[in-house]
Design an enzyme around this catalytic site. Sequence first.
Site, PDB file in Angstrom:
ATOM      1  CG  ASP A  29      -2.169   0.918   0.911  1.00 29.69           C
ATOM      2  OD1 ASP A  29      -2.095   1.737  -0.026  1.00 29.69           O
ATOM      3  OD2 ASP A  29      -3.176   0.811   1.627  1.00 29.69           O
TER       4      ASP A  29
HETATM    5  C1  BGC Z   1      -4.933   3.284  -0.164  1.00 27.35           C
HETATM    6  C2  BGC Z   1      -5.013   2.259  -1.275  1.00 27.35           C
HETATM    7  C3  BGC Z   1      -4.841   2.948  -2.592  1.00 27.35           C
HETATM    8  C4  BGC Z   1      -3.523   3.696  -2.602  1.00 27.35           C
HETATM    9  C5  BGC Z   1      -3.225   4.424  -3.885  1.00 27.35           C
HETATM   10  C6  BGC Z   1      -3.706   4.157  -0.269  1.00 27.35           C
HETATM   11  O1  BGC Z   1      -3.778   5.201   0.596  1.00 27.35           O
HETATM   12  O2  BGC Z   1      -4.971   2.632   1.071  1.00 27.35           O
HETATM   13  O3  BGC Z   1      -6.222   1.568  -1.218  1.00 27.35           O
HETATM   14  O4  BGC Z   1      -4.926   2.021  -3.625  1.00 27.35           O
HETATM   15  O5  BGC Z   1      -3.535   4.654  -1.562  1.00 27.35           O
HETATM   16  O6  BGC Z   1      -4.052   5.512  -4.045  1.00 27.35           O
END
Ligand code: BGC
Length: 739
Positions: A265
């Site tokens: 993540d």
């Molecule tokens: C989120 C993810 C997301 C990623 C990219 C993160 O903050 O938890 O679900 O895909 O950002 O935007």
Amino acid sequence: MKRFYLIVSAVSLFFAVSCGGSDVPVYLDDSKPIEDRVEDALSRMTLEEKIAMLHAQSKFSSPGVPRLGIPEVWCSDGPHGIREEVLWDEWGGAGWTNDYCTAFPALTCLAASWDPSMSAIYGKAIGEEARYRNKTVLLGPGVNIYRTPLNGRNFEYMGEDPYLAGRMVVPYIRNVQEQGVATCLKHFALNNQEYHRHDVNVEVSDRALYEIYLPAFKAGVVEGGTWSVMGSYNLYGGEHCCHNKRLLVDILRGEWGFDGTVISDWGGVSDTRQALDNGLDLEFGTWTDGLARNSGGSDAYNNYYMANPLLELIRSEEGDAAKADIAKVDDKVRNILRMIFRTSMDRTRPYGSFATQEHADVSRRIAENGIVLLKNDNAVLPILPDSVSKILVVGENAARRMTIGGGSSSLKVKYEVLPVEGMRNVYGEDRIVFMKGYSSDSDEKVESLDELRAAAAECDAVVFFGGLNKRGHQDCEGGDRQEYGLPYGQDAVIEALVEANPRTAVVIISGNAVAMPWVDDVPAIVEGWYLGTEAGNALANVISGAVNPSGKLPFTYYAKLEDCGAHAFDEACYPGVASETDERKIYDERYSEDIFVGYRWVDLYNIEPTFPFGHGLSYTTFEYSNLQLDRTTMPVDGKLTVTVDIRNTGSVRGGEVVQLYVGDNESTVERPVRELKAFDKVFLDPGETATVRFELDRTALQYFDAAKHDWQVEPGVFTVYVGSSSRDLREKAEFTVEG
Ligand code: BGC
């Protein structure tokens, strides 16, 4: 330069092919097995090129191997539409004019359709949009279990039941990937709250892990065949899930045989050694604004844990240690190459399509299938268009865009039909009176309760659109809800409206259950979710009866927060208790409710929910009869066929989700009273009967034995229940399992 290499490789491929193909490098020859191509590409790469592949080069991309013509990896959120293009190293939009997408309903709505064919059309359409926008990876779907109604991201997930989420996620994944785009199943694992999401350290029994929190992920990996998985922010067993040995090495790759890419993540990586050893392949988002603790600085991407620090670590090693670590790097590169060959280097993949009418229609169909009619006394709904001359529409959510907000799933849409617009489309402009009723802006003055009462009394019917709204703490990433009740004084508005006009329907727009202190007073209640591009039309179609609602709750609507297992204990159970380590503050959280999540908890303690899991009404009625088992005894590894007749006894066509639950009558271990093990959605004309057939095997009977680390079935008598919700069980029968 990149373009130059691409042209050179394309030209050399052309000449090689036209001269008999002998010079085509194996990695470019798509008649060769993917594993051969992976090994060939890997054998041509320098250590620097390999390490460059393991981390981001921009907010959403990693570099591929330009010298070999291996393309960049481009990711996009997910999971309800394709996110707008952002600047190279900013979260801010790039200002393109060709990225206005279709917004599909939030995944809670998809789950509420209880219809895997809806997941299939969802996956195909969103996959086509991702493909058209040239994305390698779609960052979704999410299948974290709905453990508490306070979780700010529940709307991005598929509810509280692992079986339902598992069935619904598989067709989504397969259909996206048929477009040549990888899904990224997220957030693996135990990411069940947003509060302290980077620092919460989950302690959970193995039994709850395997029975509740992992099955939907396993279905997505093993049956869906997802080509990537996203590690979550939180910790489990003291180790961050983006580089968690147990989750990624032992379970994901070891037990489930996952051969795709593990993506972090954004900002979820915090240790080079752990990232190298514990199964992470691709690092995104480190040292970016807000998502990780270190602030940016120049060449941030080179400073990623899987960038220069990894290169330096390997260069500092010698002999076997160096060999072992290079082998780990090679494995990561293999995982990424495999994903690239399956996606952007698959020359047979379709071209995709974007923001088309067809996709909007798909979005509306899913929305109409997922809207849940929670209550409908006195047949207040549907409000047939020719039965009214004036409808009062009240509520900020009737006129608020819900495709915007909520965090990373926020979308830039081609259009979004607001509920009040949908109502106008169906009933005609002049028959809709709109009043805001309440405001999320505390400085804004809206009508008084007396004014609302007066207007309500003058209209033939009232429809209130309220709920949450994807602002911070109202169904939004990065924070949990701070109260179970409705915000902005909505309860008082609802009470005033229904007092003035008994023909009042309340539509809750949310991804979570909310407290309904007025539930006994309001005759008609609808769960209207976040529905995307066609939201208003779908809602108005259900309200007017053009569409007969057929959605069922994918989670329990608790009467009060304490009725939820996660809130029945102390702070150590939610939201976690702070403990200082040398490096940072960690919030330890023990899942004390164990396997008793959602209906499993309220059933165990005989708690009356406002609306139970699986509940949802229709404008018609269904009668269940003739439950039959093909045998009364079943060997542990045998099969049992269950059939039941279902008849539409009302006067309109409608859809019913026939739900099958299984309970173990007597067990040496504590088990849920009953658990969902099969379901089927059938659409019937008035008077029509269908026979629904289910086949059960040992997976419907088993529990996870942590000591043996295996699934067990205890011989004895089991009961199969069939019905319209987890609490509206119409038929049951017993059978004996023989050891
Ligand atoms: C989120 C993810 C997301 C990623 C990219 C993160 O903050 O938890 O679900 O895909 O950002 O935007």
